[in-house]
Design a protein around this motif. Structure first.
Motif, PDB file in Angstrom:
ATOM      1  N   ARG A   1       0.831  -1.217   0.000  1.00 58.76           N
ATOM      2  CA  ARG A   1       0.000   0.000   0.000  1.00 58.76           C
ATOM      3  C   ARG A   1       0.857   1.254   0.000  1.00 58.76           C
ATOM      4  N   ALA A   2       1.888   1.312   0.820  1.00 56.81           N
ATOM      5  CA  ALA A   2       2.750   2.496   0.835  1.00 56.81           C
ATOM      6  C   ALA A   2       3.429   2.681  -0.519  1.00 56.81           C
TER       7      ALA A   2
ATOM      8  N   MET B   1       1.022   4.160  -2.974  1.00 51.21           N
ATOM      9  CA  MET B   1       0.808   5.579  -2.703  1.00 51.21           C
ATOM     10  C   MET B   1       1.986   6.435  -3.164  1.00 51.21           C
ATOM     11  N   ASN B   2       3.197   5.903  -3.013  1.00 51.96           N
ATOM     12  CA  ASN B   2       4.399   6.653  -3.358  1.00 51.96           C
ATOM     13  C   ASN B   2       4.801   6.514  -4.821  1.00 51.96           C
TER      14      ASN B   2
ATOM     15  N   ARG C   1     -10.772   0.116   1.560  1.00 56.98           N
ATOM     16  CA  ARG C   1     -11.906   0.680   2.305  1.00 56.98           C
ATOM     17  C   ARG C   1     -13.243   0.107   1.828  1.00 56.98           C
TER      18      ARG C   1
ATOM     19  N   LEU D   1      -3.869  -0.888   7.376  1.00 58.34           N
ATOM     20  CA  LEU D   1      -3.862  -0.122   6.127  1.00 58.34           C
ATOM     21  C   LEU D   1      -4.176   1.353   6.380  1.00 58.34           C
ATOM     22  N   GLU D   2      -5.085   1.624   7.298  1.00 55.40           N
ATOM     23  CA  GLU D   2      -5.396   3.023   7.620  1.00 55.40           C
ATOM     24  C   GLU D   2      -4.174   3.717   8.221  1.00 55.40           C
TER      25      GLU D   2
ATOM     26  N   THR E   1      -1.032   2.857   7.805  1.00 56.75           N
ATOM     27  CA  THR E   1      -0.043   2.965   6.727  1.00 56.75           C
ATOM     28  C   THR E   1      -0.304   4.215   5.892  1.00 56.75           C
ATOM     29  N   GLU E   2      -1.550   4.422   5.526  1.00 54.69           N
ATOM     30  CA  GLU E   2      -1.890   5.605   4.727  1.00 54.69           C
ATOM     31  C   GLU E   2      -1.672   6.891   5.510  1.00 54.69           C
TER      32      GLU E   2
ATOM     33  N   THR F   1       2.065   7.503   5.666  1.00 49.52           N
ATOM     34  CA  THR F   1       2.689   7.680   4.347  1.00 49.52           C
ATOM     35  C   THR F   1       2.356   9.045   3.765  1.00 49.52           C
ATOM     36  N   HIS F   2       1.127   9.468   3.950  1.00 55.63           N
ATOM     37  CA  HIS F   2       0.709  10.791   3.483  1.00 55.63           C
ATOM     38  C   HIS F   2       0.272  11.586   4.716  1.00 55.63           C
TER      39      HIS F   2
ATOM     40  N   ASN G   1       8.640   3.626   3.379  1.00 52.36           N
ATOM     41  CA  ASN G   1       8.626   4.953   2.766  1.00 52.36           C
ATOM     42  C   ASN G   1      10.037   5.375   2.362  1.00 52.36           C
TER      43      ASN G   1
END
Length: 159
Positions: free
Chosen positions: A41-42, A45-46, A76, A89-90, A92-93, A96-97, A131
């Motif tokens: 997931r990270a 996103m990246n 989600r 996962l939440e 991680t997000e 990450t952001h 990250n």
């Protein structure tokens, strides 16, 4: 695309120590269970193509179901993840952001309701680690699949 710089050759001691740190985290039972979701997931996103490629293959080798890998992007809305995995996962997000004012209290409370303090701390270190790897992969344009043989990813059946 060709790799701009081989950071393992240019800074071998730092790269080796960082890899050791990452490998230490993956040995923890909780992170061995959910780590592939976190790193995938990270990396999504990246926008790290090398890392997305690597973590999908690693997850397959470790028995993750292919449909769940496709659903990580839409976790989600997906019914394929447990409450603990959704918390992972939440978090991680959120890390990450980072939002302008940090991680919101409601996110922390939801995640803390699913994870122990040790699990949350270990998860946070894993998010920090991936990250960093993502930033190296993106900055130096690591080529997806270029390390498959080195890391045993050619065993994934996805090549």
């Amino acid at each position: 695309m060709s790799q701009r710089l081989d950071y393992f050759k240019s800074s071998p001691e730092a790269a080796r120590n960082y890899l050791e740190f990452s490998n230490l985290l993956h040995k923890k039972p909780f992170l061995a269970e959910v780590g592939h979701l976190v790193t995938l997931r990270a990396s999504q996103m990246n926008g790290c193509a090398f890392c997305v490629d690597m973590h999908v293959k690693e997850a397959k080798i470790h028995g993750e179901r292919e449909l769940r890998l496709h659903h990580v992007l839409v976790w989600r809305e997906s019914t394929l993840f447990t409450a603990r995995e959704r918390a992972v996962l939440e978090w991680t997000e959120a890390l990450t952001h980072l939002a302008p004012h940090g991680v919101p209290d409601d996110v922390f409370q939801r995640v803390r309701g699913q994870l122990s303090e040790e699990e949350l701390a270990d998860l946070s270190f894993l998010v920090i680690a991936i990250n960093g790897w993502n930033r190296l992969g993106v900055a130096f344009q690591a080529v997806p699949g270029s390390a498959d043989k080195l890391y045993g990813l050619d065993q994934s059946g996805l090549i």
